[in-house]
Design a protein around this motif. Structure first.
Motif, PDB file in Angstrom:
ATOM      1  N   ALA A   1      -6.929   5.444   2.523  1.00 18.89           N
ATOM      2  CA  ALA A   1      -7.188   6.433   3.571  1.00 18.89           C
ATOM      3  C   ALA A   1      -6.208   7.599   3.452  1.00 18.89           C
ATOM      4  O   ALA A   1      -5.064   7.413   3.014  1.00 18.89           O
ATOM      5  CB  ALA A   1      -7.058   5.799   4.946  1.00 18.89           C
ATOM      6  N   PRO A   2      -6.625   8.823   3.837  1.00 18.76           N
ATOM      7  CA  PRO A   2      -5.661   9.924   3.910  1.00 18.76           C
ATOM      8  C   PRO A   2      -4.498   9.554   4.824  1.00 18.76           C
ATOM      9  O   PRO A   2      -4.669   8.855   5.822  1.00 18.76           O
ATOM     10  CB  PRO A   2      -6.492  11.071   4.500  1.00 18.76           C
ATOM     11  N   GLY A   3      -3.321  10.054   4.496  1.00 18.87           N
ATOM     12  CA  GLY A   3      -2.128   9.672   5.238  1.00 18.87           C
ATOM     13  C   GLY A   3      -2.221   9.935   6.724  1.00 18.87           C
ATOM     14  O   GLY A   3      -1.696   9.161   7.531  1.00 18.87           O
ATOM     15  N   VAL A   4      -2.914  11.027   7.130  1.00 21.14           N
ATOM     16  CA  VAL A   4      -2.996  11.344   8.550  1.00 21.14           C
ATOM     17  C   VAL A   4      -3.818  10.331   9.328  1.00 21.14           C
ATOM     18  O   VAL A   4      -3.768  10.310  10.558  1.00 21.14           O
ATOM     19  CB  VAL A   4      -3.578  12.753   8.766  1.00 21.14           C
ATOM     20  N   HIS A   5      -4.589   9.492   8.643  1.00 16.33           N
ATOM     21  CA  HIS A   5      -5.346   8.438   9.317  1.00 16.33           C
ATOM     22  C   HIS A   5      -4.548   7.136   9.420  1.00 16.33           C
ATOM     23  O   HIS A   5      -5.020   6.184  10.035  1.00 16.33           O
ATOM     24  CB  HIS A   5      -6.676   8.194   8.605  1.00 16.33           C
TER      25      HIS A   5
ATOM     26  N   LEU B   1       0.832  -1.206   0.000  1.00 11.88           N
ATOM     27  CA  LEU B   1       0.000   0.000   0.000  1.00 11.88           C
ATOM     28  C   LEU B   1       0.864   1.252   0.000  1.00 11.88           C
ATOM     29  O   LEU B   1       1.952   1.261   0.571  1.00 11.88           O
ATOM     30  CB  LEU B   1      -0.904   0.023   1.246  1.00 11.88           C
ATOM     31  N   PRO B   2       0.350   2.337  -0.609  1.00 10.97           N
ATOM     32  CA  PRO B   2       1.032   3.627  -0.537  1.00 10.97           C
ATOM     33  C   PRO B   2       0.538   4.430   0.666  1.00 10.97           C
ATOM     34  O   PRO B   2      -0.434   4.051   1.325  1.00 10.97           O
ATOM     35  CB  PRO B   2       0.599   4.310  -1.836  1.00 10.97           C
ATOM     36  N   ILE B   3       1.205   5.533   0.940  1.00 11.02           N
ATOM     37  CA  ILE B   3       0.701   6.558   1.847  1.00 11.02           C
ATOM     38  C   ILE B   3       0.453   7.798   1.000  1.00 11.02           C
ATOM     39  O   ILE B   3       1.345   8.242   0.269  1.00 11.02           O
ATOM     40  CB  ILE B   3       1.700   6.878   2.959  1.00 11.02           C
ATOM     41  N   ALA B   4      -0.753   8.334   1.059  1.00 15.71           N
ATOM     42  CA  ALA B   4      -1.113   9.518   0.273  1.00 15.71           C
ATOM     43  C   ALA B   4      -1.600  10.601   1.213  1.00 15.71           C
ATOM     44  O   ALA B   4      -2.415  10.346   2.101  1.00 15.71           O
ATOM     45  CB  ALA B   4      -2.187   9.179  -0.750  1.00 15.71           C
ATOM     46  N   CYS B   5      -1.108  11.830   1.017  1.00 17.37           N
ATOM     47  CA  CYS B   5      -1.371  12.918   1.948  1.00 17.37           C
ATOM     48  C   CYS B   5      -2.242  13.989   1.315  1.00 17.37           C
ATOM     49  O   CYS B   5      -2.281  14.141   0.092  1.00 17.37           O
ATOM     50  CB  CYS B   5      -0.051  13.526   2.401  1.00 17.37           C
TER      51      CYS B   5
ATOM     52  N   PHE C   1      -3.961  15.501  14.660  1.00 16.31           N
ATOM     53  CA  PHE C   1      -4.184  14.102  14.295  1.00 16.31           C
ATOM     54  C   PHE C   1      -3.462  13.133  15.236  1.00 16.31           C
ATOM     55  O   PHE C   1      -2.846  12.157  14.802  1.00 16.31           O
ATOM     56  CB  PHE C   1      -3.797  13.842  12.835  1.00 16.31           C
ATOM     57  N   ARG C   2      -3.522  13.433  16.537  1.00 10.12           N
ATOM     58  CA  ARG C   2      -3.046  12.455  17.519  1.00 10.12           C
ATOM     59  C   ARG C   2      -4.022  11.295  17.631  1.00 10.12           C
ATOM     60  O   ARG C   2      -3.670  10.231  18.128  1.00 10.12           O
ATOM     61  CB  ARG C   2      -2.890  13.126  18.888  1.00 10.12           C
ATOM     62  N   ARG C   3      -5.273  11.543  17.176  1.00  8.34           N
ATOM     63  CA  ARG C   3      -6.288  10.489  17.152  1.00  8.34           C
ATOM     64  C   ARG C   3      -6.964  10.485  15.785  1.00  8.34           C
ATOM     65  O   ARG C   3      -7.023  11.518  15.120  1.00  8.34           O
ATOM     66  CB  ARG C   3      -7.335  10.727  18.247  1.00  8.34           C
ATOM     67  N   ALA C   4      -7.466   9.331  15.380  1.00 10.71           N
ATOM     68  CA  ALA C   4      -8.195   9.211  14.115  1.00 10.71           C
ATOM     69  C   ALA C   4      -9.214   8.099  14.247  1.00 10.71           C
ATOM     70  O   ALA C   4      -8.980   7.099  14.937  1.00 10.71           O
ATOM     71  CB  ALA C   4      -7.237   8.916  12.960  1.00 10.71           C
ATOM     72  N   ALA C   5     -10.362   8.285  13.594  1.00  8.54           N
ATOM     73  CA  ALA C   5     -11.428   7.275  13.605  1.00  8.54           C
ATOM     74  C   ALA C   5     -11.493   6.594  12.240  1.00  8.54           C
ATOM     75  O   ALA C   5     -11.391   7.251  11.205  1.00  8.54           O
ATOM     76  CB  ALA C   5     -12.773   7.926  13.931  1.00  8.54           C
ATOM     77  N   LEU C   6     -11.654   5.277  12.267  1.00  8.45           N
ATOM     78  CA  LEU C   6     -11.764   4.476  11.043  1.00  8.45           C
ATOM     79  C   LEU C   6     -13.127   3.804  11.015  1.00  8.45           C
ATOM     80  O   LEU C   6     -13.619   3.325  12.050  1.00  8.45           O
ATOM     81  CB  LEU C   6     -10.667   3.413  10.990  1.00  8.45           C
ATOM     82  N   ARG C   7     -13.724   3.755   9.817  1.00  6.01           N
ATOM     83  CA  ARG C   7     -15.021   3.091   9.665  1.00  6.01           C
ATOM     84  C   ARG C   7     -14.868   1.579   9.695  1.00  6.01           C
ATOM     85  O   ARG C   7     -13.789   1.034   9.434  1.00  6.01           O
ATOM     86  CB  ARG C   7     -15.687   3.517   8.359  1.00  6.01           C
TER      87      ARG C   7
END
Length: 414
Positions: free
Chosen positions: A397-401, A309-313, A356-362
């Protein structure tokens, strides 16, 4: 004052022979298409944050009906966010010469007296002022963001969010009023009709040094140059070396398995070796089974899986696909007490300060078999800057997540 050629309120002050209805119409139609794509990809980027899942994902205050999105963000294809945000950022950069040329072509109208000749004219002038101000605000803040220059007051996200709605409202009004005329002007030129150039043409033009078509080629060349020096940060591969204007362009930092782009270093986040030492660090899982604490050695004894997977910002850059290995989030949900489909997930980092010390995922992101709590990348332990001892990696997902230095996972309704 109105007829004094030394003042911008006089038509004789503006002497460039390039200004004219056709020149402005061509630039306007290009911006009409380009800004429409920017707006759509901006809405797509907003949806990618799953803004209604948890307040931690979207801290925009009082967004009301403006905070709508049309669908829950999917977990695939894995390159979806890299494509949508890459288009948004690259196109925004490419349109800068077009925008500047368009503003230059109509600047005499900003000084026209009287300010309003009728209700319709007053509406057009107000929309024009909001349009110019909104365009400059959106493009300037966007460019500063992708250059990692956070000199504006407050957070970029609400500023860009509300600025976009003000700008697009003025843009729609202006487009409704002016697009029919622009289309007629371009069609008339194709038929060999010079059209009505009097509205923008200089009454006493200076001798020309370049034709209007030549000026358009110059604008197009500037856009092409910006494309070449920007797009590589999104596409990667050999083109990354041409991304001279992109902070995450050029060669990958360092070498070896961990030698790829880093957005947030451990030092910036306040992470120390003491925080991540095997004797001190524990991953805390919370769910129906209560609280479960796992050290890195215990995580390594769980079934290990791999994802490419990549990381995309949001800033428009992305890494190449990296080979991640670790524990599936769905397996960790089972350890937390969810035997069936896993629920939503709140991820908390050891990071001490910053966004972004915290992030929610579906739930659909948690259940995807490619979603991992990664322990290794490209066959080697994560470096501290890449999130050691464990980080999240989720497709599309956005990189910050893709949270680094994970300390706690809370499964359940958020």
């Amino acid at each position: 004052m109105r007829d004094d050629p030394r003042l911008p309120t006089s038509p004789r002050f503006w002497r460039s022979p390039l200004r004219g209805t056709w020149f402005t119409a061509v630039l306007g139609l290009v911006l009409l298409g380009g800004i429409s794509v920017l707006f759509v990809t901006g809405l797509v980027s907003y949806a990618a944050y799953n803004p209604d899942l948890s307040p931690v994902n979207d801290t925009t205050p009082d967004k009301g009906v403006l905070g709508f999105y049309l669908f829950d963000w999917p977990a695939g294809p894995s390159w979806l966010y890299r494509l949508s945000q890459g288009v948004h950022v690259t196109l925004g950069v490419v349109l800068v010469p077009v925008l500047l040329a368009k503003l230059w072509s109509v600047v005499p109208k900003l000084f026209t007296l009287p300010p309003a000749r009728s209700v319709a004219h007053a509406l057009e002038r107000v929309s024009l002022l909001l349009l110019v101000g909104g365009a400059l605000f959106q493009f300037v803040t966007g460019l500063l963001n992708i250059q990692l220059e956070y000199v504006f007051p407050g957070s970029f996200y609400p500023l860009h969010f509300y600025g976009a709605w003000v700008f697009i409202a003025a843009f729609v009004v202006h487009a409704v009023l002016r697009t029919p005329m622009a289309v007629r002007t371009v069609r008339a030129r194709r038929r060999g009709d010079s059209g009505d150039e009097a509205e923008l043409a200089a009454p006493e033009p200076a001798p020309p040094t370049v034709s209007r078509r030549g000026a358009l080629w110059l604008v197009g060349g500037g856009s092409l140059l910006l494309f070449v020096t920007t797009v590589g940060q999104s596409l990667g591969g050999p083109l990354r070396r041409t991304a001279l204007l992109a902070p995450h362009g050029g060669a990958d930092p360092g070498g070896g398995p961990n030698g790829f782009q880093i957005n947030k270093t451990a030092r910036y986040a306040g992470i120390t070796d003491a925080d991540t030492h095997p004797d001190a660090w524990r991953l805390v899982l919370t769910g129906p089974a209560g609280t479960v604490r796992l050290g890195r050695a215990e995580l390594l004894r769980l079934p290990q899986h791999s994802s490419s997977l990549p990381i995309a910002c949001v800033e428009g850059w992305s890494t190449a696909d990296q080979w991640w290995r670790g524990v599936r989030l769905s397996d960790l949900a089972a350890l937390a007490g969810y035997e069936g489909d896993p629920p939503d997930l709140l991820v908390e980092s050891l990071q001490r300060h910053g966004a972004f010390r915290r992030a929610a995922l579906r739930a659909n992101q948690v259940s995807d078999p490619r979603s991992l709590l990664a322990l290794y990348v490209n066959g080697e332990e994560l470096s501290l800057d890449h999130g050691y001892p464990a980080r999240i990696i989720v497709p599309a997902a956005p990189g910050v997540h893709n949270t680094k230095w994970v300390g706690r996972l809370t499964f359940g309704d958020l």
